[in-house]
Design a protein around this motif. Structure first.
Motif, mmCIF file in Angstrom:
data_model
loop_
_atom_site.group_PDB
_atom_site.id
_atom_site.type_symbol
_atom_site.label_atom_id
_atom_site.label_comp_id
_atom_site.label_asym_id
_atom_site.label_seq_id
_atom_site.Cartn_x
_atom_site.Cartn_y
_atom_site.Cartn_z
ATOM 1 N N SER A 113 0.820 -1.215 0.000
ATOM 2 C CA SER A 113 0.000 0.000 0.000
ATOM 3 C C SER A 113 0.849 1.259 0.000
ATOM 4 O O SER A 113 0.345 2.350 -0.267
ATOM 5 C CB SER A 113 -0.936 0.002 1.207
ATOM 6 O OG SER A 113 -0.194 0.035 2.410
ATOM 7 N N LEU A 114 2.131 1.108 0.302
ATOM 8 C CA LEU A 114 3.017 2.268 0.344
ATOM 9 C C LEU A 114 3.952 2.334 -0.855
ATOM 10 O O LEU A 114 4.828 3.207 -0.908
ATOM 11 C CB LEU A 114 3.841 2.235 1.634
ATOM 12 C CG LEU A 114 3.031 2.525 2.913
ATOM 13 C CD1 LEU A 114 3.752 2.008 4.147
ATOM 14 C CD2 LEU A 114 2.782 4.013 3.040
ATOM 15 N N LEU A 115 3.782 1.423 -1.797
ATOM 16 C CA LEU A 115 4.593 1.483 -3.013
ATOM 17 C C LEU A 115 4.337 2.788 -3.745
ATOM 18 O O LEU A 115 3.198 3.200 -3.941
ATOM 19 C CB LEU A 115 4.269 0.301 -3.925
ATOM 20 C CG LEU A 115 4.788 -1.074 -3.468
ATOM 21 C CD1 LEU A 115 4.219 -2.180 -4.348
ATOM 22 C CD2 LEU A 115 6.321 -1.090 -3.506
ATOM 23 N N SER A 137 8.651 -4.363 4.517
ATOM 24 C CA SER A 137 9.485 -3.782 3.454
ATOM 25 C C SER A 137 9.610 -2.274 3.561
ATOM 26 O O SER A 137 10.088 -1.619 2.616
ATOM 27 C CB SER A 137 8.892 -4.138 2.078
ATOM 28 O OG SER A 137 8.798 -5.531 1.917
ATOM 29 N N LEU A 138 9.194 -1.710 4.676
ATOM 30 C CA LEU A 138 9.172 -0.250 4.810
ATOM 31 C C LEU A 138 10.539 0.387 4.558
ATOM 32 O O LEU A 138 10.624 1.392 3.845
ATOM 33 C CB LEU A 138 8.659 0.126 6.205
ATOM 34 C CG LEU A 138 7.703 1.313 6.302
ATOM 35 C CD1 LEU A 138 6.539 1.168 5.355
ATOM 36 C CD2 LEU A 138 7.195 1.471 7.722
ATOM 37 N N PRO A 139 11.648 -0.146 5.082
ATOM 38 C CA PRO A 139 12.941 0.520 4.858
ATOM 39 C C PRO A 139 13.337 0.589 3.392
ATOM 40 O O PRO A 139 13.934 1.581 2.957
ATOM 41 C CB PRO A 139 13.921 -0.341 5.663
ATOM 42 C CG PRO A 139 13.078 -1.012 6.697
ATOM 43 C CD PRO A 139 11.772 -1.274 6.021
ATOM 44 N N SER A 140 13.019 -0.442 2.601
ATOM 45 C CA SER A 140 13.398 -0.420 1.189
ATOM 46 C C SER A 140 12.429 0.412 0.357
ATOM 47 O O SER A 140 12.832 1.040 -0.632
ATOM 48 C CB SER A 140 13.470 -1.848 0.647
ATOM 49 O OG SER A 140 12.221 -2.516 0.826
ATOM 50 N N ILE A 141 11.149 0.430 0.750
ATOM 51 C CA ILE A 141 10.150 1.200 0.002
ATOM 52 C C ILE A 141 10.309 2.695 0.265
ATOM 53 O O ILE A 141 10.131 3.521 -0.639
ATOM 54 C CB ILE A 141 8.726 0.741 0.379
ATOM 55 C CG1 ILE A 141 8.501 -0.693 -0.087
ATOM 56 C CG2 ILE A 141 7.666 1.652 -0.223
ATOM 57 C CD1 ILE A 141 7.169 -1.265 0.360
ATOM 58 N N LEU A 142 10.655 3.042 1.508
ATOM 59 C CA LEU A 142 10.769 4.453 1.900
ATOM 60 C C LEU A 142 12.209 4.742 2.325
ATOM 61 O O LEU A 142 12.505 4.955 3.505
ATOM 62 C CB LEU A 142 9.807 4.770 3.055
ATOM 63 C CG LEU A 142 8.340 4.382 2.853
ATOM 64 C CD1 LEU A 142 7.534 4.706 4.097
ATOM 65 C CD2 LEU A 142 7.761 5.092 1.643
ATOM 66 N N PRO A 143 13.135 4.784 1.383
ATOM 67 C CA PRO A 143 14.555 4.925 1.736
ATOM 68 C C PRO A 143 14.905 6.286 2.313
ATOM 69 O O PRO A 143 15.935 6.414 2.997
ATOM 70 C CB PRO A 143 15.272 4.682 0.412
ATOM 71 C CG PRO A 143 14.251 5.052 -0.629
ATOM 72 C CD PRO A 143 12.933 4.660 -0.072
ATOM 73 N N ASP A 144 14.073 7.316 2.038
ATOM 74 C CA ASP A 144 14.388 8.663 2.514
ATOM 75 C C ASP A 144 13.691 8.990 3.836
ATOM 76 O O ASP A 144 13.758 10.130 4.308
ATOM 77 C CB ASP A 144 13.981 9.711 1.463
ATOM 78 C CG ASP A 144 14.800 9.596 0.192
ATOM 79 O OD1 ASP A 144 15.973 9.199 0.294
ATOM 80 O OD2 ASP A 144 14.260 9.900 -0.885
ATOM 81 N N LEU A 145 13.032 8.011 4.434
ATOM 82 C CA LEU A 145 12.237 8.276 5.633
ATOM 83 C C LEU A 145 13.135 8.728 6.782
ATOM 84 O O LEU A 145 14.117 8.078 7.128
ATOM 85 C CB LEU A 145 11.458 7.021 6.035
ATOM 86 C CG LEU A 145 10.219 7.244 6.905
ATOM 87 C CD1 LEU A 145 9.190 8.115 6.199
ATOM 88 C CD2 LEU A 145 9.588 5.908 7.273
ATOM 89 N N VAL A 146 12.737 9.842 7.386
ATOM 90 C CA VAL A 146 13.452 10.404 8.530
ATOM 91 C C VAL A 146 12.615 10.289 9.799
ATOM 92 O O VAL A 146 13.163 10.085 10.886
ATOM 93 C CB VAL A 146 13.809 11.887 8.257
ATOM 94 C CG1 VAL A 146 14.388 12.555 9.505
ATOM 95 C CG2 VAL A 146 14.777 11.990 7.095
ATOM 96 N N HIS A 147 11.288 10.392 9.664
ATOM 97 C CA HIS A 147 10.376 10.405 10.820
ATOM 98 C C HIS A 147 9.283 9.361 10.591
ATOM 99 O O HIS A 147 8.517 9.457 9.634
ATOM 100 C CB HIS A 147 9.750 11.806 10.959
ATOM 101 C CG HIS A 147 8.818 11.959 12.126
ATOM 102 N ND1 HIS A 147 9.077 12.809 13.168
ATOM 103 C CD2 HIS A 147 7.607 11.396 12.409
ATOM 104 C CE1 HIS A 147 8.086 12.753 14.041
ATOM 105 N NE2 HIS A 147 7.183 11.900 13.597
#
Length: 982
Positions: A113-115, A137-147
């Protein structure tokens, strides 16, 4: 050239502008509309998302880049949106900020759902109802996530190992979910972390991850309520950037490591409610930024180190409920910023430093339950901001310093059970902001100063068990907020001041065992809230004023041991008394018929001239004088004639009053609307005509309650809700959906829910008509003077009845209902002591998931810890409150009983059981006949008050657990022979 048809041409002129507007809406706008269509929007919060706009940049929650007009930020927090995660938002290629916090989003959160959201740097999905595992898979899908904030959801299972692979993450919050498995050490691989919050999850018992010491950039580390066990590792001291450390509510053991003094940047350290032991580490003065240090409720021992008060910025020190011994170091006077000091329930002794409070801005001090001695330092309020002074249960001696009379910032003073003596400074009596003044159990002398008239905020004046003398000053009548005045066991003299009758909020007046004289005050109809009156063992004379019999909530009346004379007023039989004693007076005449029962057979002893119905109660007549017979007959005839005249006049007056009442209430107003939920045998006119002050039986935050006896002989309780001028207006609680909420409650059909007959409304007033519960509330019965009447079988049945009522609300209502104010005063008892849940003034339906509220609802001592923390409404909040009710039933104590000090009932039960055993918490009035059952019910109460919400059983399980304690078919009828008919 062929001619053009005019009709198609005109149609094109009409449709083309709209077609062009629709086509001009950007692809991002269309993606937003698709996301909106996938959500439920009951409040129409996204009504301005208009497909005819050319750009979405002005829509609610949407922020676009200044140059490209691309959507870069979307904040839809707190809009009551419901449904699954709107994956269409991930078609916004430049979206870097997304907040959907404080909604009712539900379902799982799969990685798919976050792709497409690869540009996200900020994602906040906190305070929703997401379930299932965390997306792996959140870390690979959202590589720029800071918060990343997923706080206060229902995510379950282990934290996936992939969460240790975020390349840039700085803030991770997973607080208040249902995550299991051990606290994962692999999160130490996210070396970019600045804040890590895993608090209040039911992790399996696991040690503090030593590898967290590698997170050298970490500023906030919150692991409260994470089921951590074992020692605090010395490596923790390597976190030199750490500002806030919270390890509270775990099972950590062993000493606090010396290395903690290496947290040179720490401002706040919280280690309370663990099993830490040993002494406090030396070198705490090296924590130059430290402002808050809390290691309370552990097993720390030894002396307070001198250098703990040399930390230059220390403002808040909490080390209560430990085993600390010795003196409070003199170095405390060098702590320039100390504002809050809580060292109660230790074994500290000796005097306070003579300059205590002189050099720091002390605002709150609690040194209760120690062995401290000496005088209270005169400098204790020199900072000018002291608001709470709590020194109860020590050995302080000497007189109160005169300087305390100038401490106008004080709001709460508790000094009972010390050895203080001398006269109280006159100015101290009149401190303007004090609401609680407790001086009981000392050796104070002198009189109550007339300066007390300046204590405009005083609600509780507790000065029993001293040597106060002289009269009670007339100026006490100026204390308009006074609720409790307890001055028993002193040497007060003179008459009761007439000013007492002006105290409209007075609830408890206890002046027994003094030398008061004169007569009881007349014209006391203003005491509408008086529930307890104890004037026993004084020298009061004259008659008993009949007005006592019309006080609506008076249930404790003790006038024994005085010189009262005359007859007992008939009006007293109107009272519902749980304690009644007129013994040892000079009363005469007959007894009111409803008081001449075995229930009150010991209430009239020692009155030689009083006639009753028991053999030997009155002396037998030795002869009959015929002249006396004639005189008595004439006297009775005159009395009967006068009574007829009085009744005729009263009837005429009542008819006039009733007509005026109808006019005042607007009963003839066609705007009155009656909404009934049952077939009624009365009308709104009959209800309205009975709403006068004489029928008031209670008053609360939401309204005033009247007892109304109908023409058909039935009795109902009518709650008149406060008007819109009230701060705690019930209409504000219900909001604009008042009628819908009342209709919902009117549909409830359960034997353990108080029946709502109907409601009457107009533009100015709202009335709720309930069934009448003759035995009042559980709180009144349990905590009154005859709480022992509630034997164990009765208490157990009350707990079971209330549990079944709450279970119905949580599991059988659609949508489920969360009561939000479960307490003993909201559990009412019928004639057979059957329990029914009442007062839905702040109840809420929770629909498909939890709901966040803007303010805390509930009562002190009953509020669940996480509710105060998150304002998140779930059925788990009710379960905690019900657990407190069970603890009340077992212990017989108030949830915030003064005997408990500054802890609540749930904390007190746990700590007392650990230190002294289970027998020490059971109400001694219950005896030992049912000890096994009581222990089992106590266990249920402790389950319900578990600190972690997921560990509290649902109400259906609570009912089953209670049934397993003592099957219903083995129950004896409660109170069968305790209240026989006269």
């Amino acid at each position: 050239m062929p001619s053009l048809s005019p009709l198609p041409f005109l149609l094109s002129l009409f449709f083309l502008p709209h077609l062009s507007l629709s086509l001009s809406l950007s692809r991002e706008g269309l993606s937003l509309l698709q996301a909106k269509n996938s959500l439920a929007d009951p409040g129409d919060a996204l009504s301005d998302w208009n497909p005819l706009d050319s750009t979405p940049c002005n829509w609610t929650g949407v922020t676009c880049g200044s140059a490209s007009l691309a959507v870069t930020s979307l904040d839809l927090s707190g809009l009551d949106l419901a449904g699954p995660f709107p994956s269409a938002l991930c078609r916004l290629p430049h979206l870097s900020f997304l907040s959907l916090a404080s909604n009712e989003l539900n379902d799982t959160l799969p990685s798919s759902s976050l792709l497409g959201c690869s540009s996200l740097a900020y994602l906040d999905l906190s305070q929703n109802s997401f379930v299932g595992p965390l997306p792996t898979s959140l870390p690979s899908i959202l590589p720029d996530l800071v918060h990343l904030d997923l706080e206060s959801n229902n995510f379950s299972g282990d934290i996936p190992p992939s969460f240790g692979q975020f390349p840039r993450l700085r803030i991770l919050s997973l607080v208040a979910n249902q995550l299991t498995g051990p606290v994962p050490s692999f999160l130490s691989n996210v070396t970019s972390l600045r804040e890590l919050n895993l608090s209040y999850n039911p992790f399996s018992p696991s040690p503090f991850p030593v590898s967290f010491a590698n997170l050298t950039q970490l500023r906030i580390l919150w692991l409260a309520g994470c089921n951590l066990v074992g020692p605090v590792p010395p490596d923790l001291g390597r976190l030199s950037s750490l500002v806030n450390l919270d390890l509270a509510y775990n099972s950590l053991s062993g000493p606090i490591p010396e290395s903690i003094t290496g947290l040179s940047s720490a401002v706040q350290i919280e280690l309370y409610v663990n099993s830490l032991s040993g002494t406090l580490p030396r070198g705490l003065s090296n924590l130059t930024a430290l402002r808050f240090f809390d290691a309370s409720v552990n097993k720390l021992s030894g002396h307070l180190p001198e250098d703990i008060f040399l930390a230059p910025n220390l403002a808040n020190l909490q080390l209560y409920e430990n085993n600390l011994v010795g003196l409070i170091p003199r170095s405390i006077s060098r702590c320039k910023n100390l504002a809050d000091l809580r060292l109660f329930s230790n074994q500290l002794d000796g005097p306070l430093p003579s300059d205590f409070g002189k050099h720091f801005p002390l605002g709150f001090i609690d040194l209760s339950d120690n062995f401290l001695s000496g005088e209270i330092p005169a400098s204790i309020c020199d900072g000018g901001v002291l608001s709470e002074l709590l020194l109860l249960n020590n050995s302080f001696s000497g007189s109160l310093p005169q300087s305390l009379g100038r401490c106008t910032s004080l709001t709460r003073v508790r000094l009972p059970n010390n050895r203080l003596s001398g006269e109280v400074p006159p100015a101290f009596w009149g401190l303007p902001h004090v609401w609680l003044l407790e001086l009981s159990g000392n050796f104070f002398s002198g009189s109550i100063s007339p300066a007390i008239s300046g204590a405009a905020n005083l609600s509780m004046l507790l000065i029993s068990d001293n040597q106060f003398s002289g009269p009670i000053p007339e100026e006490i009548g100026a204390l308009s907020n006074l609720f409790e005045f307890s001055a028993s066991n002193n040497m007060l003299s003179g008459p009761l001041p007439l000013g007492l009758r002006y105290l409209t909020k007075l609830g408890e007046l206890d002046l027994h065992n003094n030398s008061l004289s004169g007569e009881l005050p007349q014209r006391i109809l203003s005491w509408k809230k008086l529930s307890q009156l104890n004037l026993a063992d004084n020298d009061i004379s004259g008659g008993i004023p009949p007005e006592l019999g019309v006080l609506p909530v008076l249930n404790y009346l003790d006038l024994s041991g005085n010189r009262l004379s005359g007859e007992i007023p008939m009006e007293l039989q109107n009272l519902k008394l749980i304690e009644f004693n007129l013994s040892n007076n000079q009363l005469s005449g007959g007894l009111p018929p409803l008081l001449a029962t075995q229930t009150y057979q010991n209430s009239f002893l020692g009155n030689p001239g009083l006639c009753g119905e028991w053999t030997g109660f009155c002396p037998s007549p030795r002869g009959v004088n015929p002249d006396r017979h004639v005189f008595v007959w004439l006297l009775r005839s005159v009395f009967i004639l006068a009574s007829l005249v009085l009744l005729t006049g009263a009837a005429w007056f009542y008819r006039r009053y009733r007509n005026l009442k109808k006019a005042a209430l607007g009963t003839d107003n066609p705007e009155w609307k009656l909404t009934s939920f049952y077939k009624l045998g009365f009308s709104e006119e009959e209800i309205l005509a009975s709403l006068d002050e004489d029928n008031v039986i209670g008053s609360g935050a939401s309204g005033q309650v009247y007892k109304v006896v109908l023409g058909n002989g039935e009795t109902v309780a009518v709650k008149k809700l406060w008007g819109t001028s009230k701060k705690n207006d019930i209409f504000q609680s219900f909001g604009d959906g008042f009628e819908a909420e009342v209709e919902m409650l009117g549909k409830i059909r359960h034997k353990n829910i108080v029946k709502l007959w109907c409601c009457c409304t107009n533009l100015d007033s709202k009335l709720l008509v309930y069934e009448y519960m003759p035995n009042g509330s559980l709180g009144d019965q349990l905590h009154g003077a005859k709480g022992g009447l509630l034997d164990w079988r009765t208490r157990y049945k009350i707990a079971l009845d209330a549990a079944e009522g709450l279970s119905y609300l949580h599991h059988d209502c659609l949508p489920p209902i969360v009561h939000r104010d479960v307490k003993s005063n909201n559990i009412l008892l019928d004639a057979e002591f059957g329990a029914k849940v009442s007062d839905f003034g702040v109840a809420k339906t929770i629909g498909k998931g939890p709901k966040s509220m803007s303010v805390i609802a509930g009562s002190c001592g009953y509020i669940a810890p996480e509710y105060a923390y998150t304002l998140r409404v779930t059925e788990k909040s009710d379960i905690y409150s019900f657990g407190v009710v069970i603890l009340e039933l077992v212990t017989g104590k108030f949830p915030m009983d003064p005997e408990l000090g500054e802890t609540d009932l749930a904390q007190w039960v746990c700590s007392t059981m650990e230190q002294k055993g289970v027998e020490s918490v059971i109400d001694p009035r219950l005896g030992l006949c049912f000890e096994e059952e009581i222990r089992k019910v106590l266990d249920v109460g402790l389950l319900c008050t578990n600190f972690l919400p997921p560990n509290r059983p649902p109400m259906r399980t609570v009912v089953k657990l209670l049934l397993d304690v003592a099957p219903v078919n083995k129950l004896k009828p409660p109170l069968k022979d305790l209240n026989p008919s006269p």
